[in-house]
Design a protein around this motif. Structure first.
Motif, PDB file in Angstrom:
ATOM      1  N   ALA A 245       0.836  -1.204   0.000  1.00 12.95           N
ATOM      2  CA  ALA A 245       0.000   0.000   0.000  1.00 12.95           C
ATOM      3  C   ALA A 245       0.871   1.256   0.000  1.00 12.95           C
ATOM      4  O   ALA A 245       0.593   2.231  -0.713  1.00 12.95           O
ATOM      5  CB  ALA A 245      -0.932  -0.004   1.208  1.00 12.95           C
ATOM      6  N   THR A 246       1.940   1.239   0.781  1.00 13.70           N
ATOM      7  CA  THR A 246       2.849   2.384   0.830  1.00 13.70           C
ATOM      8  C   THR A 246       3.471   2.637  -0.542  1.00 13.70           C
ATOM      9  O   THR A 246       3.619   3.787  -0.974  1.00 13.70           O
ATOM     10  CB  THR A 246       3.963   2.134   1.868  1.00 13.70           C
ATOM     11  N   ILE A 247       3.850   1.559  -1.222  1.00 13.95           N
ATOM     12  CA  ILE A 247       4.432   1.693  -2.565  1.00 13.95           C
ATOM     13  C   ILE A 247       3.419   2.309  -3.522  1.00 13.95           C
ATOM     14  O   ILE A 247       3.757   3.156  -4.360  1.00 13.95           O
ATOM     15  CB  ILE A 247       4.922   0.328  -3.064  1.00 13.95           C
ATOM     16  N   HIS A 248       2.157   1.901  -3.415  1.00 10.87           N
ATOM     17  CA  HIS A 248       1.123   2.479  -4.284  1.00 10.87           C
ATOM     18  C   HIS A 248       0.980   3.985  -4.042  1.00 10.87           C
ATOM     19  O   HIS A 248       0.808   4.752  -4.990  1.00 10.87           O
ATOM     20  CB  HIS A 248      -0.217   1.778  -4.054  1.00 10.87           C
ATOM     21  N   LEU A 249       1.021   4.406  -2.778  1.00  9.23           N
ATOM     22  CA  LEU A 249       0.910   5.834  -2.500  1.00  9.23           C
ATOM     23  C   LEU A 249       2.148   6.581  -2.977  1.00  9.23           C
ATOM     24  O   LEU A 249       2.045   7.697  -3.508  1.00  9.23           O
ATOM     25  CB  LEU A 249       0.686   6.072  -1.002  1.00  9.23           C
ATOM     26  N   ALA A 250       3.320   5.972  -2.821  1.00  8.82           N
ATOM     27  CA  ALA A 250       4.542   6.613  -3.297  1.00  8.82           C
ATOM     28  C   ALA A 250       4.552   6.706  -4.817  1.00  8.82           C
ATOM     29  O   ALA A 250       4.982   7.712  -5.399  1.00  8.82           O
ATOM     30  CB  ALA A 250       5.767   5.838  -2.806  1.00  8.82           C
ATOM     31  N   THR A 254       5.203  10.438  -6.126  1.00  9.01           N
ATOM     32  CA  THR A 254       6.626  10.716  -6.370  1.00  9.01           C
ATOM     33  C   THR A 254       6.811  11.330  -7.755  1.00  9.01           C
ATOM     34  O   THR A 254       6.368  10.760  -8.751  1.00  9.01           O
ATOM     35  CB  THR A 254       7.459   9.428  -6.267  1.00  9.01           C
ATOM     36  N   PRO A 255       7.478  12.472  -7.838  1.00 10.46           N
ATOM     37  CA  PRO A 255       7.684  13.096  -9.158  1.00 10.46           C
ATOM     38  C   PRO A 255       8.699  12.310  -9.984  1.00 10.46           C
ATOM     39  O   PRO A 255       9.582  11.626  -9.461  1.00 10.46           O
ATOM     40  CB  PRO A 255       8.221  14.490  -8.805  1.00 10.46           C
ATOM     41  N   GLY A 256       8.557  12.398 -11.302  1.00 11.84           N
ATOM     42  CA  GLY A 256       9.550  11.847 -12.201  1.00 11.84           C
ATOM     43  C   GLY A 256       9.503  10.344 -12.402  1.00 11.84           C
ATOM     44  O   GLY A 256      10.474   9.769 -12.889  1.00 11.84           O
ATOM     45  N   GLY A 335      11.920   5.368  -2.334  1.00 16.01           N
ATOM     46  CA  GLY A 335      12.299   5.565  -0.934  1.00 16.01           C
ATOM     47  C   GLY A 335      11.648   4.598   0.025  1.00 16.01           C
ATOM     48  O   GLY A 335      11.329   4.963   1.164  1.00 16.01           O
ATOM     49  N   ILE A 336      11.472   3.353  -0.388  1.00 16.45           N
ATOM     50  CA  ILE A 336      10.766   2.369   0.424  1.00 16.45           C
ATOM     51  C   ILE A 336      11.716   1.619   1.343  1.00 16.45           C
ATOM     52  O   ILE A 336      12.809   1.225   0.955  1.00 16.45           O
ATOM     53  CB  ILE A 336      10.026   1.355  -0.480  1.00 16.45           C
ATOM     54  N   THR A 414       2.484   5.653   6.048  1.00 16.61           N
ATOM     55  CA  THR A 414       2.504   6.670   5.006  1.00 16.61           C
ATOM     56  C   THR A 414       3.820   6.597   4.269  1.00 16.61           C
ATOM     57  O   THR A 414       4.858   6.308   4.845  1.00 16.61           O
ATOM     58  CB  THR A 414       2.331   8.073   5.622  1.00 16.61           C
ATOM     59  N   ALA A 415       3.762   6.867   2.986  1.00 19.83           N
ATOM     60  CA  ALA A 415       4.973   6.762   2.172  1.00 19.83           C
ATOM     61  C   ALA A 415       5.994   7.784   2.628  1.00 19.83           C
ATOM     62  O   ALA A 415       5.669   8.892   3.026  1.00 19.83           O
ATOM     63  CB  ALA A 415       4.636   6.987   0.707  1.00 19.83           C
TER      64      ALA A 415
END
Length: 496
Positions: A245-250, A254-256, A335-336, A414-415
């Protein structure tokens, strides 16, 4: 507040995405997101009740920021209105059959057509900035190098693609759906199209927030319920559902990173085979009065019995295979930081116990809350896994085991703040060679004693996903027809 659409909101991964979105805060402490979730029309009311209770447990009026609407992957109805006014879309809904479908299109059609409907509605909405698609490692080789034409020692990367002609219906559905997403994305006018990112999880396990475990954690429930007489020689790359879930939010913020694929995999090289997981669980639960087998099944016996036991026939091509992945991209770009494998396994098991998915003996001794927290942090007095490997998981960093209450307190997931990067050009991943149309899967041969399947033997077309894929993505088991999406929160745990 920005509105996020989450398709298949009642699914295993999706429910955690919804939870983290509702929990997210701005710097001033105010709520960050409004959430609109789609669920299958037939389960709308049941999901609304369960998810509302989950949201109430978050506090701060989170239930008032959650909206559920019907959405059927095989129908155009409702998708444009669902995407209207949304800034982000998390598309997780996709079919996961309980058993091998008689027709592969029972799985492929809703996966591909559902993806088309969601992306088309996102483009029509004009407000959507980015879509995150839940794909799967099933679309990147499924842990079997031969399925993407690679040598046996290949370490999978996000550049790999599964050849649909070499695999079963589920892998085909995930591969074709993701490929179609990239094709559609490139067809939209560049000046008006949204950004697209895909997330490819391995085997996803962890605590439950609203749903029964279904196929997502079948091995844990079957083992602890003594439904397995012996443990097959299977290996899974694991990832915690909270990390997914955190990866999905990131991936959403996340830009770029538009035009990129990202693995969700905490286990570059398999650290827990099925038998090692069973030994770990037995180490914790046997002293409490819950015992089950940890005896391994020789490969020669599994191959012999596959002609009589359907589950063994499905997993036979993957016996003894230990997939390897390069997981650096997700760590570096998003940044995980992943949770420890041991903690993930134990949190998943305890959640199943708390939610009544495990049949407990009359003499079962429930741990106190302090004991449960200690177990989550150390896995027992020794603090070592079943193989004797030391686990460096400080107690204060462990996430609490989820209780069987709608107001379950998950540790903040949270991411992490994304690294500042210059946006890259919106380029879709490179396409590998098109599948060979005339290439038929090899016939399933009974191997010699103690002989693992040959690396170059691909599973049959109608076979199930690879071992690590049988519990991967955010789909609850569909109805027997295998055409539903992942929203069957009211389904009983999958049994085959």
């Amino acid at each position: 507040m920005e509105r996020v659409l989450v398709t298949g909101a009642g699914g295993f991964i999706a429910s955690h995405i919804v939870y983290q979105l509702l929990e997210a805060k701005n710097e001033d402490g105010s709520p960050k997101y409004l959430v609109r979730g789609t669920v299958r029309p037939s389960s709308l009311e049941k999901n609304r009740e369960r998810m509302t209770e989950m949201a109430k447990g978050i506090g701060g009026g989170a239930e008032e920021r959650l909206e559920l609407v019907p959405g059927d992957l095989l129908s155009d109805e409702g998708w444009e209105s669902a995407a209207e006014g949304c800034v982000y879309v998390q598309h997780t809904a996709s079919p996961l059959p309980k058993q091998r479908p008689s027709d592969a299109n029972e799985v492929i059609k809703p996966a591909v057509e559902g993806t088309e409907r969601v992306l088309r509605a996102s483009h029509t909405a004009k407000t959507v900035k980015r879509v995150v698609l839940t794909s799967s490692v099933a679309a990147a080789g499924a842990g079997v190098p031969a399925q993407c034409g690679k040598p046996a020692d290949h370490a999978f990367t996000e550049e790999d693609w599964t050849d649909p002609s070499t695999c079963g219906a589920y892998e085909q559905s995930k591969t074709l759906a993701e490929r179609r997403a990239w094709e559609m994305w490139k067809e939209f006018p560049e000046e008006s199209r949204f950004e697209l990112v895909t997330v490819l999880p391995v085997a996803v396990i962890g605590p439950l927030v609203i749903t029964n475990p279904g196929a997502s954690m079948m091995f844990i429930t079957k083992t602890m319920n003594s439904e397995l007489p012996m443990i097959p020689d299977l290996y899974m790359n694991l990832v915690d559902v909270r990390d997914v879930a955190t990866i999905h939010l990131a991936a959403m913020t996340t830009p770029g990173v538009s035009g990129e694929r990202f693995f969700a995999n905490a286990d570059a090289e398999v650290s827990h085979g099925f038998q090692q997981m069973a030994l770990l669980l037995h180490e914790i639960y046997a002293p409490r009065g819950l015992t089950f087998t940890t005896r391994g099944m020789p490969n020669w016996l599994a191959h012999m019995m596959k002609y009589f036991i359907s589950e063994l026939k499905l997993i036979a091509p993957f016996l003894g295979i230990k997939p390897r992945y390069d997981i650096s991209k997700t760590i570096d770009r998003l940044g995980i930081t992943y949770l420890p494998q041991r903690q993930t396994i134990l949190d998943a098991a305890e959640s199943c116990v708390k939610r009544g998915c495990i049949t407990l003996p009359p003499n079962y001794v429930h741990p106190t809350s302090d004991e449960a927290a200690t177990t989550a942090a150390t896995g027992g007095a020794e603090g070592s896994d079943a193989a004797g490997t030391s686990v460096d998981t400080p107690k204060e960093e462990a996430k609490p085991i989820v209780e069987d209450a709608p107001s379950v307190e998950l540790a903040p997931m949270t991411a992490q703040a994304p690294k500042e990067e210059a946006p890259k050009e919106d380029e879709a991943p490179k396409e590998d060679e098109a599948p060979k149309e005339d290439e038929a899967p090899k016939e399933d041969e009974a191997p010699k004693e103690d002989e693992a399947p040959k690396e170059d033997e691909a599973p049959k077309e109608d076979e199930a996903p690879a071992a690590e894929e049988q519990a991967v993505t955010d789909e609850e088991p569909a109805a027997e027809s295998a055409v539903g999406d992942d929203q069957s929160a009211d389904q009983a745990p999958a049994t085959e």
